[in-house]
Design an enzyme around this catalytic site. Sequence first.
Site, PDB file in Angstrom:
ATOM      1  N   HIS A  30     -45.428 -76.224  39.643  1.00 63.31           N
ATOM      2  CA  HIS A  30     -46.826 -76.818  40.144  1.00 63.31           C
ATOM      3  C   HIS A  30     -46.550 -78.212  40.519  1.00 63.31           C
ATOM      4  CE1 HIS A  30     -50.956 -78.246  40.620  1.00 63.31           C
ATOM      5  NE2 HIS A  30     -51.168 -76.946  40.958  1.00 63.31           N
ATOM      6  N   ASP A  52     -45.792 -76.576  30.685  1.00 57.91           N
ATOM      7  CA  ASP A  52     -46.991 -76.491  31.240  1.00 57.91           C
ATOM      8  C   ASP A  52     -47.711 -75.375  31.089  1.00 57.91           C
ATOM      9  OD1 ASP A  52     -49.278 -75.994  33.349  1.00 57.91           O
ATOM     10  OD2 ASP A  52     -48.065 -76.733  35.007  1.00 57.91           O
ATOM     11  N   GLN A  64     -51.052 -71.816  33.041  1.00 57.78           N
ATOM     12  CA  GLN A  64     -51.117 -70.111  33.425  1.00 57.78           C
ATOM     13  C   GLN A  64     -51.069 -69.233  32.229  1.00 57.78           C
ATOM     14  OE1 GLN A  64     -52.731 -69.513  36.328  1.00 57.78           O
ATOM     15  NE2 GLN A  64     -52.680 -71.114  37.517  1.00 57.78           N
ATOM     16  N   LYS A  87     -59.347 -72.972  33.669  1.00 56.32           N
ATOM     17  CA  LYS A  87     -58.528 -71.631  33.838  1.00 56.32           C
ATOM     18  C   LYS A  87     -58.693 -70.815  32.563  1.00 56.32           C
ATOM     19  CE  LYS A  87     -55.035 -73.742  36.686  1.00 56.32           C
ATOM     20  NZ  LYS A  87     -55.526 -73.781  37.942  1.00 56.32           N
ATOM     21  N   CYS A 112     -50.101 -75.554  45.658  1.00 52.52           N
ATOM     22  CA  CYS A 112     -49.556 -76.566  45.059  1.00 52.52           C
ATOM     23  C   CYS A 112     -48.021 -76.550  44.610  1.00 52.52           C
ATOM     24  CB  CYS A 112     -50.675 -77.174  43.817  1.00 52.52           C
ATOM     25  SG  CYS A 112     -52.181 -77.343  44.450  1.00 52.52           S
TER      26      CYS A 112
HETATM   27  N1  PLP Z   1     -49.889 -76.251  36.590  1.00 50.03           N
HETATM   28  C1  PLP Z   1     -50.166 -75.140  36.850  1.00 50.03           C
HETATM   29  C2  PLP Z   1     -49.025 -73.961  36.558  1.00 50.03           C
HETATM   30  C3  PLP Z   1     -51.261 -74.838  37.576  1.00 50.03           C
HETATM   31  O1  PLP Z   1     -51.529 -73.496  38.043  1.00 50.03           O
HETATM   32  C4  PLP Z   1     -52.376 -75.570  37.815  1.00 50.03           C
HETATM   33  C5  PLP Z   1     -53.582 -75.551  38.554  1.00 50.03           C
HETATM   34  O2  PLP Z   1     -53.643 -74.935  39.506  1.00 50.03           O
HETATM   35  C6  PLP Z   1     -52.191 -77.136  37.429  1.00 50.03           C
HETATM   36  C7  PLP Z   1     -50.805 -77.352  36.762  1.00 50.03           C
HETATM   37  C8  PLP Z   1     -52.903 -78.328  37.575  1.00 50.03           C
HETATM   38  O3  PLP Z   1     -54.230 -77.823  36.678  1.00 50.03           O
HETATM   39  P1  PLP Z   1     -55.353 -79.025  37.028  1.00 50.03           P
HETATM   40  O4  PLP Z   1     -55.612 -79.245  38.281  1.00 50.03           O
HETATM   41  O5  PLP Z   1     -56.430 -78.195  36.261  1.00 50.03           O
HETATM   42  O6  PLP Z   1     -55.018 -80.269  36.356  1.00 50.03           O
END
Ligand code: PLP
Length: 407
Positions: A124, A201, A204, A227, A365
């Site tokens: 992401h 990270d 998910q 999430k 993203c």
């Molecule tokens: N990393 C992953 C794999 C994600 O799916 C997301 C959100 O879609 C994020 C990071 C970013 O999360 P946040 O916008 O809640 O900081």
Amino acid sequence: MSAAPDWAALRARFPLLAREVHGKPLVYFDSANTAQKPDAVIAAVDDFYRHHNANVSRAVHQLGNEATEAYEGARAKLARFLGARGEEIVLTSGTTFALNLVAHSWALPRLKAGDAILVTRMEHHANIVPWQLVAQRTGARIEVVALAPDGSLDLEMLHGKLTGAVKLLALTHTSNVLGTVNPVREICREARRRGIVTVVDGSQAAPHRPVDVAAIGCDFYAFTGHKLCGPTGTGALWARREHLEAMPPFLGGGEMIKEVRFEGTVFNDPPHRFEAGTPNIAGFAGLGAAVDFLEGVGMEAIRAREAELLAHLTEELDRIEGLRIFGRAPDKAAVVSFAIDGTHSHDLATLLDLQGVAVRSGQHCAHPLLQWLGVGTTCRASLAFYNTHEEIEAFVAALRRVRALLG
Ligand code: PLP
């Protein structure tokens, strides 16, 4: 063995799922974007503002103590959830903040020209751009691990890239586009053997399977509260204590200090050193309730339920001619990105919305991943334990109708 959860009763705890959209029963297949909230989370936020609202760690009065209890209680619950200790948990506004904190306070002071940061093609943007900013400022370079055709990591390439130049490996536990679940335990073990620091990270993964940071063996683990059935603007970074001890603050202000003089400031101990300013206290009261709720269901039960829903959804989608699924890794979360020949994903998602179905369309993203897939955009159906087999049938029927409309 404990009895299987009553999934229908659990679903009924999510008030929003009972609503209609465009006159049709809602089918919410966008949980990878943000999860819906159970009544217990909504009640915890409501209760905080009705009965306990005050600032944390400042007031000696009763309300101040209660607010601090709610906030610190969330930290303790998150620690339990991850198999960690409370002092290793920094409460943040989400994954994006958590990863930027590592970039700013761990990577920036340490990296230099000639060093490399290893990321994967499936990240992401939140796990790419902070490292690019570090690279720009330090002269370090970014290296990328490629993917196998099924959307799993090319592990041979990854191992080959764990060279002496690599100081940091940043990778996702679960891809938000492909659903691929990476073998983070094995990867982190290999990295650690070579003295490479690992950042996982978990955005998910944490909502969908048991996570034990000690077993994974990473150095940092980031995730986001919204999430995880919690409120937006909440999240956490788990970090090894020795890293937190050695890291300078990211933001300066109240709460993160012991003593301030114009001649110099003494910073607070971690994790508070990294929590400048008034946090989202009510949000963390809600996130604490979310963790209780999920643990009540059982993370292993959630994983198994979602695997069963994924198998059903995949089987149905595979019957639709001209539909391509992106991501077929053997270990996969209930995230299905797809495209249908001759249609645009935004048109599909817009027409599905008119049928009451919420899916995401676009680049999720993850521009570098979409470039690799060779498609401009995809549609993404992402499920949670509160979804049902009937919803899958309704979604597939709606998809067939929409497809017929688009010719
Ligand atoms: N990393 C992953 C794999 C994600 O799916 C997301 C959100 O879609 C994020 C990071 C970013 O999360 P946040 O916008 O809640 O900081």
